[in-house]
Design a protein around this motif. Structure first.
Motif, PDB file in Angstrom:
ATOM      1  N   LEU A   1       0.828  -1.202   0.000  1.00  0.00           N
ATOM      2  CA  LEU A   1       0.000   0.000   0.000  1.00  0.00           C
ATOM      3  C   LEU A   1       0.866   1.258   0.000  1.00  0.00           C
ATOM      4  CD1 LEU A   1      -2.577  -1.086   2.707  1.00  0.00           C
ATOM      5  CD2 LEU A   1      -3.083  -0.731   0.293  1.00  0.00           C
ATOM      6  N   SER A   2       0.454   2.262  -0.733  1.00  0.00           N
ATOM      7  CA  SER A   2       1.146   3.552  -0.716  1.00  0.00           C
ATOM      8  C   SER A   2       0.809   4.291   0.574  1.00  0.00           C
ATOM      9  CB  SER A   2       0.706   4.399  -1.916  1.00  0.00           C
ATOM     10  OG  SER A   2      -0.649   4.799  -1.740  1.00  0.00           O
TER      11      SER A   2
ATOM     12  N   ILE B   1      -7.193   4.618   4.421  1.00  0.00           N
ATOM     13  CA  ILE B   1      -7.737   3.511   5.218  1.00  0.00           C
ATOM     14  C   ILE B   1      -7.873   3.923   6.684  1.00  0.00           C
ATOM     15  CG2 ILE B   1      -7.270   1.174   6.081  1.00  0.00           C
ATOM     16  CD1 ILE B   1      -5.944   0.635   3.287  1.00  0.00           C
ATOM     17  N   ILE B   2      -6.889   4.642   7.207  1.00  0.00           N
ATOM     18  CA  ILE B   2      -6.973   5.112   8.598  1.00  0.00           C
ATOM     19  C   ILE B   2      -8.148   6.083   8.755  1.00  0.00           C
ATOM     20  CG2 ILE B   2      -5.786   6.518  10.343  1.00  0.00           C
ATOM     21  CD1 ILE B   2      -3.144   5.148   9.308  1.00  0.00           C
ATOM     22  N   SER B   3      -8.313   6.965   7.790  1.00  0.00           N
ATOM     23  CA  SER B   3      -9.451   7.893   7.806  1.00  0.00           C
ATOM     24  C   SER B   3     -10.773   7.127   7.730  1.00  0.00           C
ATOM     25  CB  SER B   3      -9.322   8.862   6.627  1.00  0.00           C
ATOM     26  OG  SER B   3     -10.440   9.701   6.548  1.00  0.00           O
ATOM     27  N   ASN B   4     -10.824   6.102   6.896  1.00  0.00           N
ATOM     28  CA  ASN B   4     -12.027   5.265   6.794  1.00  0.00           C
ATOM     29  C   ASN B   4     -12.307   4.552   8.116  1.00  0.00           C
ATOM     30  OD1 ASN B   4     -12.290   5.974   4.107  1.00  0.00           O
ATOM     31  ND2 ASN B   4     -11.412   4.074   3.316  1.00  0.00           N
ATOM     32  N   ALA B   5     -11.252   4.115   8.798  1.00  0.00           N
ATOM     33  CA  ALA B   5     -11.422   3.434  10.084  1.00  0.00           C
ATOM     34  C   ALA B   5     -12.032   4.368  11.119  1.00  0.00           C
ATOM     35  CB  ALA B   5     -10.076   2.892  10.572  1.00  0.00           C
ATOM     36  N   ILE B   6     -11.609   5.617  11.107  1.00  0.00           N
ATOM     37  CA  ILE B   6     -12.177   6.601  12.045  1.00  0.00           C
ATOM     38  C   ILE B   6     -13.661   6.820  11.738  1.00  0.00           C
ATOM     39  CG2 ILE B   6     -12.107   9.034  12.749  1.00  0.00           C
ATOM     40  CD1 ILE B   6      -8.991   8.813  12.369  1.00  0.00           C
ATOM     41  N   LYS B   7     -14.009   6.926  10.460  1.00  0.00           N
ATOM     42  CA  LYS B   7     -15.428   7.073  10.087  1.00  0.00           C
ATOM     43  C   LYS B   7     -16.227   5.831  10.505  1.00  0.00           C
ATOM     44  CE  LYS B   7     -14.331  10.003   6.166  1.00  0.00           C
ATOM     45  NZ  LYS B   7     -13.841   9.905   4.801  1.00  0.00           N
ATOM     46  N   TYR B   8     -15.617   4.675  10.355  1.00  0.00           N
ATOM     47  CA  TYR B   8     -16.279   3.415  10.729  1.00  0.00           C
ATOM     48  C   TYR B   8     -16.595   3.380  12.221  1.00  0.00           C
ATOM     49  CZ  TYR B   8     -16.931  -1.632  11.410  1.00  0.00           C
ATOM     50  OH  TYR B   8     -17.429  -2.876  11.749  1.00  0.00           O
ATOM     51  N   ILE B   9     -15.629   3.745  13.065  1.00  0.00           N
ATOM     52  CA  ILE B   9     -15.905   3.682  14.515  1.00  0.00           C
ATOM     53  C   ILE B   9     -16.923   4.734  14.940  1.00  0.00           C
ATOM     54  CG2 ILE B   9     -13.714   2.568  15.113  1.00  0.00           C
ATOM     55  CD1 ILE B   9     -12.842   5.344  16.294  1.00  0.00           C
ATOM     56  N   GLN B  10     -16.993   5.840  14.209  1.00  0.00           N
ATOM     57  CA  GLN B  10     -18.017   6.846  14.535  1.00  0.00           C
ATOM     58  C   GLN B  10     -19.413   6.260  14.366  1.00  0.00           C
ATOM     59  OE1 GLN B  10     -16.531   9.898  11.886  1.00  0.00           O
ATOM     60  NE2 GLN B  10     -15.522  10.988  13.566  1.00  0.00           N
ATOM     61  N   LYS B  11     -19.577   5.393  13.380  1.00  0.00           N
ATOM     62  CA  LYS B  11     -20.874   4.723  13.192  1.00  0.00           C
ATOM     63  C   LYS B  11     -21.076   3.640  14.250  1.00  0.00           C
ATOM     64  CE  LYS B  11     -20.944   5.354   8.212  1.00  0.00           C
ATOM     65  NZ  LYS B  11     -20.448   4.756   7.008  1.00  0.00           N
TER      66      LYS B  11
ATOM     67  N   PHE C   1     -14.619  -4.477   8.516  1.00  0.00           N
ATOM     68  CA  PHE C   1     -13.980  -3.246   8.053  1.00  0.00           C
ATOM     69  C   PHE C   1     -12.688  -3.554   7.290  1.00  0.00           C
ATOM     70  CE2 PHE C   1     -10.673  -0.099   8.433  1.00  0.00           C
ATOM     71  CZ  PHE C   1     -11.270   0.943   7.726  1.00  0.00           C
ATOM     72  N   LEU C   2     -11.789  -4.319   7.919  1.00  0.00           N
ATOM     73  CA  LEU C   2     -10.465  -4.563   7.344  1.00  0.00           C
ATOM     74  C   LEU C   2     -10.537  -5.286   6.006  1.00  0.00           C
ATOM     75  CD1 LEU C   2      -8.652  -5.566  10.645  1.00  0.00           C
ATOM     76  CD2 LEU C   2      -8.275  -3.460   9.321  1.00  0.00           C
ATOM     77  N   GLU C   3     -11.454  -6.241   5.879  1.00  0.00           N
ATOM     78  CA  GLU C   3     -11.573  -6.990   4.630  1.00  0.00           C
ATOM     79  C   GLU C   3     -12.164  -6.131   3.510  1.00  0.00           C
ATOM     80  OE1 GLU C   3     -13.712 -10.457   5.925  1.00  0.00           O
ATOM     81  OE2 GLU C   3     -11.939 -11.275   6.944  1.00  0.00           O
ATOM     82  N   GLY C   4     -12.818  -5.051   3.874  1.00  0.00           N
ATOM     83  CA  GLY C   4     -13.368  -4.134   2.877  1.00  0.00           C
ATOM     84  C   GLY C   4     -12.349  -3.132   2.355  1.00  0.00           C
ATOM     85  N   GLN C   5     -11.150  -3.158   2.932  1.00  0.00           N
ATOM     86  CA  GLN C   5     -10.060  -2.290   2.489  1.00  0.00           C
ATOM     87  C   GLN C   5      -9.082  -3.153   1.676  1.00  0.00           C
ATOM     88  OE1 GLN C   5     -10.558   1.036   3.478  1.00  0.00           O
ATOM     89  NE2 GLN C   5     -12.407   0.088   4.303  1.00  0.00           N
ATOM     90  N   ASP C   6      -8.094  -2.542   1.118  1.00  0.00           N
ATOM     91  CA  ASP C   6      -7.138  -3.290   0.283  1.00  0.00           C
ATOM     92  C   ASP C   6      -5.942  -3.720   1.140  1.00  0.00           C
ATOM     93  OD1 ASP C   6      -6.057  -4.424  -1.977  1.00  0.00           O
ATOM     94  OD2 ASP C   6      -5.175  -2.547  -2.700  1.00  0.00           O
ATOM     95  N   ILE C   7      -6.230  -4.534   2.160  1.00  0.00           N
ATOM     96  CA  ILE C   7      -5.204  -4.941   3.126  1.00  0.00           C
ATOM     97  C   ILE C   7      -4.944  -6.435   2.976  1.00  0.00           C
ATOM     98  CG2 ILE C   7      -4.619  -5.067   5.588  1.00  0.00           C
ATOM     99  CD1 ILE C   7      -6.585  -2.755   6.051  1.00  0.00           C
ATOM    100  N   GLN C   8      -3.672  -6.800   2.991  1.00  0.00           N
ATOM    101  CA  GLN C   8      -3.308  -8.211   2.871  1.00  0.00           C
ATOM    102  C   GLN C   8      -3.821  -9.017   4.061  1.00  0.00           C
ATOM    103  OE1 GLN C   8       0.994  -8.039   2.530  1.00  0.00           O
ATOM    104  NE2 GLN C   8       0.851  -8.244   0.309  1.00  0.00           N
ATOM    105  N   VAL C   9      -4.128 -10.276   3.815  1.00  0.00           N
ATOM    106  CA  VAL C   9      -4.664 -11.166   4.845  1.00  0.00           C
ATOM    107  C   VAL C   9      -3.717 -11.256   6.038  1.00  0.00           C
ATOM    108  CG1 VAL C   9      -5.320 -13.567   5.352  1.00  0.00           C
ATOM    109  CG2 VAL C   9      -6.011 -12.516   3.195  1.00  0.00           C
ATOM    110  N   GLU C  10      -2.404 -11.339   5.788  1.00  0.00           N
ATOM    111  CA  GLU C  10      -1.433 -11.443   6.889  1.00  0.00           C
ATOM    112  C   GLU C  10      -1.490 -10.206   7.788  1.00  0.00           C
ATOM    113  OE1 GLU C  10      -0.387 -11.579   3.553  1.00  0.00           O
ATOM    114  OE2 GLU C  10      -0.486 -13.768   3.453  1.00  0.00           O
ATOM    115  N   THR C  11      -1.666  -9.049   7.186  1.00  0.00           N
ATOM    116  CA  THR C  11      -1.741  -7.799   7.950  1.00  0.00           C
ATOM    117  C   THR C  11      -3.032  -7.757   8.758  1.00  0.00           C
ATOM    118  OG1 THR C  11      -0.417  -6.700   6.249  1.00  0.00           O
ATOM    119  CG2 THR C  11      -1.604  -5.287   7.804  1.00  0.00           C
ATOM    120  N   ILE C  12      -4.128  -8.212   8.170  1.00  0.00           N
ATOM    121  CA  ILE C  12      -5.398  -8.278   8.900  1.00  0.00           C
ATOM    122  C   ILE C  12      -5.236  -9.172  10.122  1.00  0.00           C
ATOM    123  CG2 ILE C  12      -7.788  -9.137   8.826  1.00  0.00           C
ATOM    124  CD1 ILE C  12      -7.862  -8.204   5.869  1.00  0.00           C
ATOM    125  N   GLU C  13      -4.622 -10.324   9.950  1.00  0.00           N
ATOM    126  CA  GLU C  13      -4.442 -11.242  11.086  1.00  0.00           C
ATOM    127  C   GLU C  13      -3.543 -10.638  12.155  1.00  0.00           C
ATOM    128  OE1 GLU C  13      -6.325 -13.846  11.563  1.00  0.00           O
ATOM    129  OE2 GLU C  13      -7.218 -13.387   9.619  1.00  0.00           O
TER     130      GLU C  13
END
Length: 194
Positions: free
Chosen positions: A2-3, A10-20, A82-94
């Protein structure tokens, strides 16, 4: 890979996600708490250049989205959605989920996280449980769950006064010492007034 811009998004999206997720929560496990943990983690991380800031950020922001006190989810369902809806590798999610699972005090009282990132996020969450903010959160949680002031005060002996000596990083230990002293002063004043 990821760039940096993708990571920021993704971090910004995570903040929006927790607000909901935490909308209308008033017991001290809310968006503000998660953002304080996130900022604590960033502050601690500044002294550990080798730490993975992206993983730390997401684990800190998402650390309570499956908290057993708030949600009846299994296998970190909310975090994974949330994490699976982003472009994050499975190893990083785990890795992120593993860190999240190491945060809870009640489930990890005597366990030290295996990674520096896990230690930082655990410390960041524990710092938000002590000091002035910890006192405020204790009584907010107690009030929401029909606990008397005296019942809420038991939480200090059961958890809060123990945290100073359970920090994993030097940075967090220094902050914890100051916050611990503030809690002791508060408790002394409380007992005097009673």
């Amino acid at each position: 890979m990821l760039s940096d811009d993708a990571k920021k998004t993704i971090i910004s999206n995570a903040i929006k996600y927790i607000q909901k997720v935490f909308d209308n929560n008033s017991d001290g496990h809310d968006t503000d708490h998660s953002l304080r943990v996130y900022h604590n983690a960033l502050s601690i991380s500044s002294k550990y250049q080798e730490a993975d800031l992206f993983v730390i950020s997401l684990a800190a922001i998402l650390h309570d989205v499956d908290d057993h006190k708030l949600f009846n989810t299994k296998n970190n369902q909310n975090a994974r959605i949330f994490l699976e809806g982003q472009d994050i590798q499975v190893e990083t999610i785990e890795w992120i989920v593993d860190i999240i699972n190491g945060v809870s005090f009640s489930h990890n009282k005597d366990k030290v996280p295996k990674t520096l990132e896990g230690k930082i996020v655990q410390d960041a969450d524990r710092l938000d449980a002590i000091g002035a903010i910890g006192i405020a959160r204790t009584f907010a949680y107690g009030g929401k769950h029909d606990r008397s002031l005296e019942d809420s005060l038991k939480h200090f002996d059961d958890k809060l006064l123990l945290l100073k000596d359970l920090m994993n990083t030097e940075v967090a230990a220094d902050i914890a010492s100051e916050r611990h002293a503030f809690m002791e002063a508060f408790l002394n004043e409380y007992r005097k007034e009673c």
